[in-house]
Design a protein around this motif. Structure first.
Motif, short mmCIF file in Angstrom:
data_model
loop_
_atom_site.label_atom_id
_atom_site.label_comp_id
_atom_site.label_asym_id
_atom_site.label_seq_id
_atom_site.Cartn_x
_atom_site.Cartn_y
_atom_site.Cartn_z
N ARG A 275 -0.28 -57.91 38.93
CA ARG A 275 0.64 -57.00 39.96
C ARG A 275 0.95 -57.70 41.46
O ARG A 275 1.92 -57.33 41.74
CB ARG A 275 -0.29 -55.86 40.34
N GLN B 77 2.46 -56.48 34.66
CA GLN B 77 2.87 -55.27 35.50
C GLN B 77 3.19 -55.51 36.86
O GLN B 77 2.49 -55.19 37.81
CB GLN B 77 2.03 -54.15 35.10
N SER C 235 9.09 -52.90 30.92
CA SER C 235 7.78 -52.97 30.63
C SER C 235 7.11 -54.17 31.17
O SER C 235 5.73 -54.14 30.95
CB SER C 235 7.64 -53.33 28.92
N CYS D 194 5.66 -52.99 36.93
CA CYS D 194 5.03 -51.49 37.30
C CYS D 194 5.79 -50.79 38.24
O CYS D 194 6.34 -50.99 39.30
CB CYS D 194 3.86 -51.97 38.35
N SER E 194 2.28 -45.97 32.97
CA SER E 194 1.15 -46.89 33.12
C SER E 194 0.89 -47.43 31.89
O SER E 194 0.50 -46.76 31.09
CB SER E 194 -0.17 -46.36 33.69
N TYR E 195 1.58 -48.74 31.46
CA TYR E 195 1.75 -49.22 30.24
C TYR E 195 0.36 -49.51 29.60
O TYR E 195 0.13 -49.59 28.53
CB TYR E 195 2.46 -50.44 30.05
#
Length: 466
Positions: A174, A230, A453, A456, A464-465
């Motif tokens: 992230r 993400q 995918s 984020c 929220s994968y």
């Protein structure tokens, strides 16, 4: 948010760490710190930078530092770096991110009869918690793996040891980390824009969950990157520096594309485009170039004494800073219909005051185009768009006002003219605009250039994968 910088050199690296850390000042306004390893000795300093700048606080005492290995941090969280003496040996640590399950991890620590010295009322320092998780294992490599397995949210880490520097990106990537190199030295940073003026060139973008060990001779991968990512899309939209690149994608280039996409989907013909300084400028240039209309500056930003308005936690302080630092140019506003681009609207209070000022200066119409979709869901993974209440988000307040509840909040997060159009009109009316449009999520994803995918986008669509 926050930013990290570290360096290992064959020679002294105090100057590199000092200036490299300072290049992350746009990511935080509360605390700054540095630590250097000189043999087995650690030299550390932490300053409060809420009322002054990192460079001003540290520059007078630079001669007290020495060492060829060092780390620095700009933080809006706990005071860092921390210095730890453990069975793994002495080390200093800095972190950036958000530990969502702090309370759970603290309870587990107390159950094992651990304690925290850097505690605060009702909790503990996130960085000390991470250091404790590392020290539960028999090696730094295993300790970093323990952090990634234990922490919910995100946590990127720099560890300074007598042997060298460990750098570990959070499990789902992230927040970014990138390695730079020059003759006799290697560096790692959150922002690649910290490298050029220090003589470093880009060498490697650390992957999600990846950990490397750096010394003056080079770097070695210790934990491989994961196959899932993400990375926060807001890096490109707002809080990343324009000269930086993440995943080898430049921030300013993405902002031009965002502005162009807004223009392609717009039927308004304003007199000119303008950016709300500073993060709206790139988007507005992209809009103006695509629309083939002038770009002008009806607001100028007074930066010598007024800091950024994003970070202060007090709403009155945020509003005061926003009001005082933007000075209108009446000659470019009176009788005109400007279109302003900005990165986003979080709460709406600052923008409302800005728009009132534009009309007061004689604007005929005022239009606004935002480079990302409407923020509806509070961030669960970083410290962006977080506050004491999720209802501080103007998008969430709009849904509540229109539907009387949040049961159908996801309906407003999908593309289409129905509820999306109603959301635009309600927020535009609340702020006092003639028209307001948000970026379509699919256009933002296309501008960034990564698969959705791998991004984020939770704050816009609630996804929220993993």
């Amino acid at each position: 948010m926050g930013g990290l910088f570290g360096c290992c050199s064959k020679d002294e690296c105090v100057s590199e760490v000092f200036y490299g850390t300072d290049y992350h000042s746009h990511l935080g306004t509360r605390r700054g710190g540095m630590a250097f390893m000189d043999g087995a000795d650690v030299h550390r300093s932490i300053h409060n930078i809420e009322s002054d700048y990192f460079r001003s606080k540290f520059e007078p005492n630079l001669d007290k530092f020495s060492g060829n290995k060092g780390i620095g941090v700009i933080s809006d969280n706990d005071p860092q770096p921390l210095v730890v003496n453990s069975h793994l040996g002495p080390f200093a640590i800095v972190t950036v991110g958000r530990v969502v399950n702090m309370e759970q991890l603290i309870e587990q620590a107390f159950a094992s009869r651990n304690f925290f010295t850097e505690s605060k009322i009702g909790g503990a320092s996130p960085t000390e918690l991470v250091a404790m998780l590392i020290c539960q294992e028999d090696s730094f490599e295993a300790g970093i793996r323990n952090v990634q397995a234990s922490v919910q949210g995100s946590c990127s880490i720099l560890l300074l040891t007598p042997q060298g520097l460990w750098a570990a990106r959070d499990k789902l990537g992230r927040t970014p980390l990138v390695i730079g190199k020059k003759a006799g030295a290697y560096a790692v940073a959150s922002e690649s824009s910290s490298f050029p003026n220090l003589g470093f060139e880009l060498d490697y973008f650390i992957g999600p969950g990846e950990a490397v060990f750096i010394d003056p001779e080079g770097w070695e991968q210790k934990l491989p990157p994961g196959d899932k990512m993400q990375v926060c899309s807001f890096l490109w939209v707002y809080y990343g520096y324009p000269a930086s690149s993440y995943e080898n994608i430049n921030v300013e280039a993405v902002r031009y594309k965002c502005g162009a996409a807004l223009a392609k989907n717009d039927d308004v013909r304003p007199d000119y485009a303008a950016g709300i300084p500073d993060s709206g400028i790139g988007h507005a240039l992209g809009y103006a170039n695509e629309k083939r209309i002038p770009y002008q500056r009806p607001f100028v930003k007074y930066t010598p004494t007024w800091p950024r308005s994003f970070m202060p936690q007090n709403q009155k302080v945020r509003d005061l800073v926003a009001q005082m630092k933007l000075i209108p140019v009446a000659e470019l506003i009176e009788g005109k219909a400007p279109l302003f681009c900005d990165d986003s609207v979080v709460r709406g209070t600052q923008l409302k005051g800005t728009i009132q000022g534009i009309f007061k200066a004689g604007a005929r119409e005022v239009h606004m185009r935002l480079a990302c979709p409407c923020l509806i869901f509070p961030c669960d993974f970083l410290n962006f768009s977080t506050s004491q209440s999720s209802m501080d988000l103007i998008g969430r307040r709009a849904v509540m006002a229109m539907d009387g509840g949040l049961d159908k909040v996801h309906d407003y997060a999908v593309s289409g003219r129905g509820k999306k159009q109603a959301l635009n009109e309600w927020i535009g009316g609340e702020i006092g605009l003639n028209s307001l449009k948000y970026q379509r999520l699919e256009d933002l994803v296309e501008a960034i250039g990564l698969p959705k995918s791998r991004l984020c986008t939770h704050c816009w669509d609630g996804s929220s994968y993993f």
